[in-house]
Scaffold this motif. Sequence first.
Motif: not given
Length: 140
Positions: A20-38
């Motif tokens: 969702f963030w890949e399509s709807a958010a303005e930009e991704t960050s260093i924390s945008d990965d499965e480990a960080g979000v989990s």
Amino acid sequence: MIDLTIRSATSDDVSALLDFWESAAEETSISDDEAGVSRLIARDAEAVAIAERAGRMVGTVIAGSDGWRCHLYRLAVDASMRRQGIGSALLETAEHRFITLGGRRGDAMVLERNELGQRAWHAAGYAPEPHWRRWTKPLV
């Protein structure tokens, strides 16, 4: 907005959030990965609010609190669903969470080049603090 549901994230939402963030958010960050979000969801699932319409993710916000300050990240609404009050409903949820936790002020991370986002935050009563700059250092 009768057909809008806002709920806390679960570990089952990690992949969908990242997509969702890949399509709807303005930009991704260093924390945008499965480990960080989990890790975030495991530590404080209520910090991640998901707006759904007919079972489909249409918006998100991260409302994190460290017990002293209240921070807002990843306010994102599906482009086809904007201007329908979804972002406002998510912010209301986040602000209620902060008040319940004893927070006195919320702050939001907004990209300087994100004019649409800046207008949305301004409309919600937020304003930039020109005397502050964000300083970061990657830890990995």
